[in-house]
Design a protein around this motif. Structure first.
Motif, PDB file in Angstrom:
ATOM      1  N   TRP A   1       0.800  -1.218   0.000  1.00 56.63           N
ATOM      2  CA  TRP A   1       0.000   0.000   0.000  1.00 56.63           C
ATOM      3  C   TRP A   1       0.840   1.279   0.000  1.00 56.63           C
ATOM      4  N   LYS A   2       2.003   1.233   0.630  1.00 53.06           N
ATOM      5  CA  LYS A   2       2.769   2.462   0.833  1.00 53.06           C
ATOM      6  C   LYS A   2       4.095   2.511   0.072  1.00 53.06           C
ATOM      7  N   VAL A   3       4.774   1.400  -0.041  1.00 53.29           N
ATOM      8  CA  VAL A   3       6.135   1.416  -0.584  1.00 53.29           C
ATOM      9  C   VAL A   3       6.159   1.130  -2.082  1.00 53.29           C
ATOM     10  N   LEU A   4       5.615   0.006  -2.495  1.00 58.35           N
ATOM     11  CA  LEU A   4       5.695  -0.404  -3.897  1.00 58.35           C
ATOM     12  C   LEU A   4       4.997   0.567  -4.852  1.00 58.35           C
ATOM     13  N   PRO A   5       3.811   1.113  -4.511  1.00 58.36           N
ATOM     14  CA  PRO A   5       3.197   2.081  -5.437  1.00 58.36           C
ATOM     15  C   PRO A   5       4.089   3.283  -5.729  1.00 58.36           C
ATOM     16  N   ARG A   6       4.779   3.779  -4.709  1.00 61.64           N
ATOM     17  CA  ARG A   6       5.672   4.938  -4.926  1.00 61.64           C
ATOM     18  C   ARG A   6       6.841   4.552  -5.821  1.00 61.64           C
ATOM     19  N   LEU A   7       7.418   3.380  -5.596  1.00 61.99           N
ATOM     20  CA  LEU A   7       8.552   2.940  -6.409  1.00 61.99           C
ATOM     21  C   LEU A   7       8.150   2.735  -7.862  1.00 61.99           C
ATOM     22  N   ARG A   8       6.923   2.324  -8.090  1.00 66.94           N
ATOM     23  CA  ARG A   8       6.475   2.069  -9.468  1.00 66.94           C
ATOM     24  C   ARG A   8       6.310   3.346 -10.267  1.00 66.94           C
ATOM     25  N   THR A   9       6.241   4.495  -9.608  1.00 67.95           N
ATOM     26  CA  THR A   9       6.104   5.757 -10.336  1.00 67.95           C
ATOM     27  C   THR A   9       7.441   6.282 -10.835  1.00 67.95           C
ATOM     28  N   LEU A  10       8.546   5.725 -10.374  1.00 67.52           N
ATOM     29  CA  LEU A  10       9.867   6.188 -10.798  1.00 67.52           C
ATOM     30  C   LEU A  10      10.166   5.656 -12.189  1.00 67.52           C
ATOM     31  N   ASP A  11      10.769   6.487 -13.026  1.00 69.23           N
ATOM     32  CA  ASP A  11      10.991   6.091 -14.415  1.00 69.23           C
ATOM     33  C   ASP A  11      12.447   6.156 -14.849  1.00 69.23           C
ATOM     34  N   GLU A  12      13.361   6.444 -13.953  1.00 69.44           N
ATOM     35  CA  GLU A  12      14.779   6.465 -14.303  1.00 69.44           C
ATOM     36  C   GLU A  12      15.492   5.360 -13.534  1.00 69.44           C
ATOM     37  N   GLN A  13      16.345   4.597 -14.229  1.00 69.62           N
ATOM     38  CA  GLN A  13      16.983   3.464 -13.575  1.00 69.62           C
ATOM     39  C   GLN A  13      17.804   3.885 -12.371  1.00 69.62           C
ATOM     40  N   GLN A  14      18.539   4.996 -12.500  1.00 69.50           N
ATOM     41  CA  GLN A  14      19.388   5.434 -11.397  1.00 69.50           C
ATOM     42  C   GLN A  14      18.550   5.722 -10.156  1.00 69.50           C
ATOM     43  N   ARG A  15      17.432   6.448 -10.338  1.00 73.32           N
ATOM     44  CA  ARG A  15      16.557   6.773  -9.211  1.00 73.32           C
ATOM     45  C   ARG A  15      15.885   5.531  -8.670  1.00 73.32           C
ATOM     46  N   THR A  16      15.452   4.642  -9.572  1.00 67.00           N
ATOM     47  CA  THR A  16      14.774   3.427  -9.137  1.00 67.00           C
ATOM     48  C   THR A  16      15.707   2.549  -8.325  1.00 67.00           C
ATOM     49  N   ASP A  17      16.922   2.346  -8.821  1.00 66.72           N
ATOM     50  CA  ASP A  17      17.877   1.472  -8.124  1.00 66.72           C
ATOM     51  C   ASP A  17      18.179   1.997  -6.725  1.00 66.72           C
ATOM     52  N   THR A  18      18.420   3.297  -6.617  1.00 62.36           N
ATOM     53  CA  THR A  18      18.722   3.888  -5.317  1.00 62.36           C
ATOM     54  C   THR A  18      17.529   3.775  -4.378  1.00 62.36           C
ATOM     55  N   SER A  19      16.334   4.075  -4.888  1.00 59.90           N
ATOM     56  CA  SER A  19      15.135   4.016  -4.058  1.00 59.90           C
ATOM     57  C   SER A  19      14.832   2.592  -3.608  1.00 59.90           C
ATOM     58  N   VAL A  20      15.071   1.632  -4.487  1.00 61.10           N
ATOM     59  CA  VAL A  20      14.831   0.225  -4.120  1.00 61.10           C
ATOM     60  C   VAL A  20      15.830  -0.228  -3.056  1.00 61.10           C
ATOM     61  N   ARG A  21      17.076   0.201  -3.176  1.00 62.20           N
ATOM     62  CA  ARG A  21      18.066  -0.141  -2.137  1.00 62.20           C
ATOM     63  C   ARG A  21      17.645   0.450  -0.791  1.00 62.20           C
ATOM     64  N   ASN A  22      17.190   1.697  -0.808  1.00 67.59           N
ATOM     65  CA  ASN A  22      16.732   2.319   0.441  1.00 67.59           C
ATOM     66  C   ASN A  22      15.516   1.595   1.002  1.00 67.59           C
ATOM     67  N   ALA A  23      14.589   1.216   0.118  1.00 69.60           N
ATOM     68  CA  ALA A  23      13.395   0.495   0.574  1.00 69.60           C
ATOM     69  C   ALA A  23      13.760  -0.866   1.151  1.00 69.60           C
ATOM     70  N   THR A  24      14.732  -1.519   0.546  1.00 76.43           N
ATOM     71  CA  THR A  24      15.166  -2.829   1.048  1.00 76.43           C
ATOM     72  C   THR A  24      15.752  -2.707   2.445  1.00 76.43           C
ATOM     73  N   ARG A  25      16.576  -1.676   2.657  1.00 72.31           N
ATOM     74  CA  ARG A  25      17.136  -1.453   3.996  1.00 72.31           C
ATOM     75  C   ARG A  25      16.027  -1.155   4.994  1.00 72.31           C
ATOM     76  N   GLN A  26      15.017  -0.423   4.558  1.00 73.17           N
ATOM     77  CA  GLN A  26      13.903  -0.113   5.449  1.00 73.17           C
ATOM     78  C   GLN A  26      13.145  -1.375   5.830  1.00 73.17           C
ATOM     79  N   VAL A  27      12.895  -2.249   4.855  1.00 71.66           N
ATOM     80  CA  VAL A  27      12.218  -3.515   5.143  1.00 71.66           C
ATOM     81  C   VAL A  27      13.028  -4.335   6.144  1.00 71.66           C
TER      82      VAL A  27
END
Length: 374
Positions: free
Chosen positions: A107-133
């Motif tokens: 509900w909160k994490v994946l929808p925001r990540l799916r709106t990102l459209d640049e690989q550099q931003r997506t990769d960084t955001s996914v790494r941060n989300a993984t650490r948060q999980v």
């Protein structure tokens, strides 16, 4: 290993031209994978690379293939890998907590990540989300070990967690806020304030100008360090923006050299005009460095720029400067002298940020627009 008519033939010249020692080590780890891809025994795809057990070697090869145009860029690959890893990441939790964590992710994490459209931003955001999980799972595991679920958490549980070492523990706070809103955490429990880091004091003006004079007069400085530091010291640029500059941001004409930071071009004086024309600089002679790059400050992998932390650490090490202190000092000086709208256009700084910095520095542009109209 790679044949002149194989699938990976466009990489052959770059591999042969690279520094032999480290290249041989990498080839030794990926020999079978390269052979199978080159001969077509396995398809050239992201999935094939994901299945390779030596992840770092596979990621290096992936970057080479994308940069060489042999593999299509997949900006959401890291997001899909996170989605696939959710059962593994939440495995230590009991059924109730696993359901809670999964709902929060969906509900909160994946929808925001799916709106990102640049690989550099997506990769960084996914790494941060993984650490948060990982931190959320660690917190819930502590509760489980104490024989409690989240809806039974006490103030002592919360205080003990946030009192632990490391700012990373504070990434759990948004999850707890969401849980309290959804009645999964007792409302009587108080959460600590949002972590904002340690306050940064602007560098003394005399020290800043001493550094600026050195950047202007010392021709022995590395051109990349000289440009990166000058953009921070003189033009108040954040390190992450400097790291992500590309050759497209630089315009060279018969009358001068300019750099695009905002909507208007910034004319660069000497010696910075000459220095920026020398970028990017190859610092190694690996396979990645044999391929073209658009980044002024290339990273370790082909097709990537240097990370914010790596660039900041390099400037501390080579020039003995503190980027955040210098940037804040530059911003305060610029905001006292130049109207916010002009700074936004030339330097790409947000007007609200400029006004806030100006207020902290004891100035005020609140009446600037009115003054211009009278």
């Amino acid at each position: 290993m790679l044949t002149s008519d194989g699938v990976l033939a466009p990489l052959r010249a770059s591999i042969l031209a690279a520094e032999p020692l480290t290249t041989r080590r990498w080839l030794a780890r990926t020999r079978e994978l390269l052979r199978d891809l080159d001969t077509g025994r396995i398809p050239l795809s992201h999935d094939a690379l994901d299945r390779f057990p030596q992840r770092r070697a596979a990621e290096h090869l992936r970057a080479l293939l994308i940069t060489a145009g042999l593999l299509e860029l997949d900006p959401h690959r890291s997001l899909r890998r996170l989605e696939d890893r959710i059962p593994e990441l939440t495995a230590p939790l009991d059924h109730e907590h696993r359901q809670l964590a999964t709902r929060w992710l969906n509900w909160k994490v994946l929808p925001r990540l799916r709106t990102l459209d640049e690989q550099q931003r997506t990769d960084t955001s996914v790494r941060n989300a993984t650490r948060q999980v990982e931190q959320v799972v660690a917190f819930l595991t502590v509760l489980q070990d104490a024989g409690r679920h989240l809806d039974e958490a006490t103030q002592h549980d919360i205080d003990s967690w946030f009192a632990g070492p490391g700012a990373i523990r504070h990434v759990v706070r948004p999850v707890l806020t969401w849980a309290r809103q959804n009645r999964q955490l007792p409302r009587r429990v108080e959460l600590p304030p949002t972590y904002v880091g340690k306050p940064v004091t602007p560098m003394d003006a005399e020290q800043r100008w001493h550094i600026a004079r050195r950047l202007t007069t010392d021709d022995t400085l590395d051109p990349a360090d000289r440009i990166a530091a000058a953009l921070i010291v003189l033009y108040a640029q954040p390190v992450n923006r400097v790291a992500a500059l590309t050759t497209d941001d630089v315009t060279v004409t018969e009358i001068g050299t300019s750099l695009t930071l905002g909507t208007d071009a910034l004319e660069l004086p000497e010696p910075f005009a000459t220095a920026i024309r020398q970028l990017p600089i190859r610092r190694r002679v690996g396979t990645a460095e044999q391929l073209p790059t658009r980044w002024l400050f290339p990273g370790n992998h082909a097709g990537t720029h240097i990370t914010q932390n790596a660039l900041a650490n390099r400037l501390r090490r080579t020039l003995d400067i503190q980027p955040r202190q210098l940037r804040l000092a530059a911003a305060e000086q610029l905001t006292r002298e130049i109207p916010p709208a002009m700074l936004a256009g030339i330097l790409g700084l947000r007007p609200l940020t400029i006004v806030r910095i100006n207020a902290n520095a004891g100035g005020s542009w609140a009446n600037y627009a009115a003054d211009r109209q009278t």
